[in-house]
Design a protein around this motif. Structure first.
Motif, PDB file in Angstrom:
ATOM      1  N   VAL A 173       1.279   9.113  -5.512  1.00  0.00           N
ATOM      2  CA  VAL A 173       0.152   9.914  -5.351  1.00  0.00           C
ATOM      3  C   VAL A 173       1.001  11.269  -4.515  1.00  0.00           C
ATOM      4  O   VAL A 173       0.617  12.374  -5.029  1.00  0.00           O
ATOM      5  N   PHE A 174       1.899  10.820  -3.903  1.00  0.00           N
ATOM      6  CA  PHE A 174       2.839  11.794  -3.180  1.00  0.00           C
ATOM      7  C   PHE A 174       3.771  12.010  -4.066  1.00  0.00           C
ATOM      8  O   PHE A 174       4.888  11.371  -4.020  1.00  0.00           O
ATOM      9  N   CYS A 175       3.836  12.963  -5.127  1.00  0.00           N
ATOM     10  CA  CYS A 175       4.624  13.371  -5.922  1.00  0.00           C
ATOM     11  C   CYS A 175       5.960  13.341  -5.626  1.00  0.00           C
ATOM     12  O   CYS A 175       6.209  14.136  -4.552  1.00  0.00           O
ATOM     13  N   LYS A 211      -2.194  17.698   1.287  1.00  0.00           N
ATOM     14  CA  LYS A 211      -1.205  18.436   0.857  1.00  0.00           C
ATOM     15  C   LYS A 211      -0.824  18.167  -0.557  1.00  0.00           C
ATOM     16  O   LYS A 211       0.001  18.894  -1.248  1.00  0.00           O
ATOM     17  N   VAL A 212      -1.151  17.019  -0.910  1.00  0.00           N
ATOM     18  CA  VAL A 212      -0.797  16.524  -2.433  1.00  0.00           C
ATOM     19  C   VAL A 212      -1.520  17.832  -3.326  1.00  0.00           C
ATOM     20  O   VAL A 212      -0.836  18.028  -4.217  1.00  0.00           O
ATOM     21  N   VAL A 213      -2.553  18.219  -3.183  1.00  0.00           N
ATOM     22  CA  VAL A 213      -3.281  18.949  -3.813  1.00  0.00           C
ATOM     23  C   VAL A 213      -2.817  20.494  -3.734  1.00  0.00           C
ATOM     24  O   VAL A 213      -2.469  21.153  -4.626  1.00  0.00           O
ATOM     25  N   LEU A 214      -2.459  20.802  -2.445  1.00  0.00           N
ATOM     26  CA  LEU A 214      -2.165  22.172  -2.411  1.00  0.00           C
ATOM     27  C   LEU A 214      -0.726  22.369  -2.390  1.00  0.00           C
ATOM     28  O   LEU A 214      -0.071  23.592  -2.672  1.00  0.00           O
ATOM     29  N   ASP A 215       0.107  21.562  -2.525  1.00  0.00           N
ATOM     30  CA  ASP A 215       1.723  21.711  -2.546  1.00  0.00           C
ATOM     31  C   ASP A 215       2.043  22.444  -3.693  1.00  0.00           C
ATOM     32  O   ASP A 215       3.122  23.123  -3.742  1.00  0.00           O
ATOM     33  N   LEU A 245       0.697  -1.061  -0.115  1.00  0.00           N
ATOM     34  CA  LEU A 245       0.133  -0.132   0.191  1.00  0.00           C
ATOM     35  C   LEU A 245       0.871   1.276   0.041  1.00  0.00           C
ATOM     36  O   LEU A 245       0.521   2.246  -0.557  1.00  0.00           O
ATOM     37  N   SER A 246       1.799   1.352   0.999  1.00  0.00           N
ATOM     38  CA  SER A 246       2.724   2.417   0.911  1.00  0.00           C
ATOM     39  C   SER A 246       3.589   2.724  -0.530  1.00  0.00           C
ATOM     40  O   SER A 246       3.740   3.722  -0.898  1.00  0.00           O
ATOM     41  N   ALA A 247       3.921   1.599  -0.920  1.00  0.00           N
ATOM     42  CA  ALA A 247       4.671   1.767  -2.374  1.00  0.00           C
ATOM     43  C   ALA A 247       3.878   2.277  -3.472  1.00  0.00           C
ATOM     44  O   ALA A 247       4.207   2.937  -4.430  1.00  0.00           O
ATOM     45  N   THR A 248       2.675   1.717  -3.321  1.00  0.00           N
ATOM     46  CA  THR A 248       1.672   2.509  -4.224  1.00  0.00           C
ATOM     47  C   THR A 248       1.310   3.724  -4.204  1.00  0.00           C
ATOM     48  O   THR A 248       1.287   4.332  -5.373  1.00  0.00           O
ATOM     49  N   MET A 249       1.158   4.245  -2.916  1.00  0.00           N
ATOM     50  CA  MET A 249       0.842   5.619  -2.744  1.00  0.00           C
ATOM     51  C   MET A 249       2.049   6.597  -3.200  1.00  0.00           C
ATOM     52  O   MET A 249       1.820   7.827  -3.285  1.00  0.00           O
ATOM     53  N   LYS A 250       3.211   6.049  -3.537  1.00  0.00           N
ATOM     54  CA  LYS A 250       4.269   7.058  -3.726  1.00  0.00           C
ATOM     55  C   LYS A 250       3.884   7.687  -4.956  1.00  0.00           C
ATOM     56  O   LYS A 250       4.587   8.822  -5.210  1.00  0.00           O
ATOM     57  N   TYR A 265      -2.192   2.398  10.619  1.00  0.00           N
ATOM     58  CA  TYR A 265      -1.072   2.334   9.867  1.00  0.00           C
ATOM     59  C   TYR A 265      -1.746   3.280   8.724  1.00  0.00           C
ATOM     60  O   TYR A 265      -1.228   4.090   7.962  1.00  0.00           O
ATOM     61  N   THR A 266      -2.840   2.902   8.033  1.00  0.00           N
ATOM     62  CA  THR A 266      -3.330   3.491   6.876  1.00  0.00           C
ATOM     63  C   THR A 266      -3.768   4.810   7.282  1.00  0.00           C
ATOM     64  O   THR A 266      -3.670   5.999   6.257  1.00  0.00           O
ATOM     65  N   ALA A 267      -4.233   5.365   8.557  1.00  0.00           N
ATOM     66  CA  ALA A 267      -4.699   6.574   8.629  1.00  0.00           C
ATOM     67  C   ALA A 267      -3.535   7.421   8.748  1.00  0.00           C
ATOM     68  O   ALA A 267      -3.484   8.602   8.151  1.00  0.00           O
ATOM     69  N   GLY A 268      -2.270   7.054   9.389  1.00  0.00           N
ATOM     70  CA  GLY A 268      -0.881   7.871   9.363  1.00  0.00           C
ATOM     71  C   GLY A 268      -0.735   8.105   8.001  1.00  0.00           C
ATOM     72  O   GLY A 268      -0.113   9.205   7.461  1.00  0.00           O
ATOM     73  N   LEU A 269      -0.663   7.004   6.934  1.00  0.00           N
ATOM     74  CA  LEU A 269      -0.251   7.006   5.667  1.00  0.00           C
ATOM     75  C   LEU A 269      -1.223   8.033   5.060  1.00  0.00           C
ATOM     76  O   LEU A 269      -0.410   8.957   4.377  1.00  0.00           O
TER      77      LEU A 269
END
Length: 240
Positions: free
Chosen positions: A57-59, A110-114, A50-55, A100-104
């Motif tokens: 999303v977090f540019c 912030k992805v949008v506003l960054d 899950l964390s690897a997949t989210m990378k 874990y998921t909530a923390g992730l």
């Protein structure tokens, strides 16, 4: 499960990299997805997938919130691990996997506003640190919204489970959580500890007004805080 992950070379490489991170302190290093599954176990393996997949999303690009490339993602993975450890230590009612998921995902807004922070960056951080203003208030003044509100919109648009809504929308103001005060308080406290005691790649001043509420909701005595801080922070020697 490992067979499915192996079909994606990028995700496979990220999972192996995370598995070999010093946080896990394995004597043996993973050189394959199968080895990672053996070392981690099914539950932690799924969390790293899950964390690897989210990378994506977090540019990886550096814009405003992060001090270096990949800072938002690094913070999110670190927070996921911190929240899981806290749930294991202090609460029988909060699932470590959910924590874990909530923390992730807590800072997903912030992805949008960054991408827009850079336009305001000199004044953005000046107001936060020199004027000691609240992080959400400065965001609101700059964008007429904040990352918690944006995160809540994303959570609804992506049909994320309702149990994650409060931690995403209220992790700076846990006392305002409607349905998940314990999980929200845990994410808030983990974020506060992580931002104060773990060297990070973000500049974020966490409001401390929610400490008393969070300790009460989580049934944590002040005398227990030092040990909790040590347990949450000591394993972090860097997440790549």
């Amino acid at each position: 499960m490992a067979k499915q992950v192996r079909q994606d070379q990028v995700i496979s490489a990220r999972v192996i990299q995370l598995c070999n991170n010093v946080f896990f302190s394995f004597k043996m290093k993973a050189d394959s997805i199968d080895r990672a599954l053996v070392l981690l176990g099914e539950k932690q393996f799924l969390q790293l997938v899950l964390s690897a997949t989210m990378k994506d999303v977090f540019c990886d690009e550096t814009h405003g919130y992060s001090l270096c490339k990949g800072g938002l993602y690094t913070h999110s993975v670190g927070m996921a691990m911190a929240c899981e450890k806290m749930a294991q230590r202090i609460s029988r009612q909060i699932s470590p996997s959910v924590a874990y998921t909530a923390g992730l995902l807590h800072d997903i807004g912030k992805v949008v506003l960054d991408q827009y922070v850079g336009q305001f960056r000199p004044y953005f951080y000046r107001d936060i640190f020199c004027k000691a203003q609240d992080f959400l208030s400065v965001e609101k003044a700059c964008f007429d919204t904040n990352h918690s509100e944006i995160g809540m919109s994303l959570a609804k648009d992506w049909s994320l489970p309702e149990i994650l809504h409060d931690p995403i929308a209220r992790h700076h103001e846990p006392e305002l959580a409607d349905k998940q005060p314990e999980l929200t308080a845990l994410v808030y406290l983990a974020d506060l500890i992580y931002s104060r005691f773990v060297m990070g790649q973000e500049l974020e001043r966490m409001n401390t007004d929610g400490i008393a509420f969070s300790l009460k909701v989580l049934n944590i005595r002040q005398t227990q805080l030092p040990a909790l801080i040590d347990e949450v922070c000591l394993p972090f020697h860097g997440i790549n």
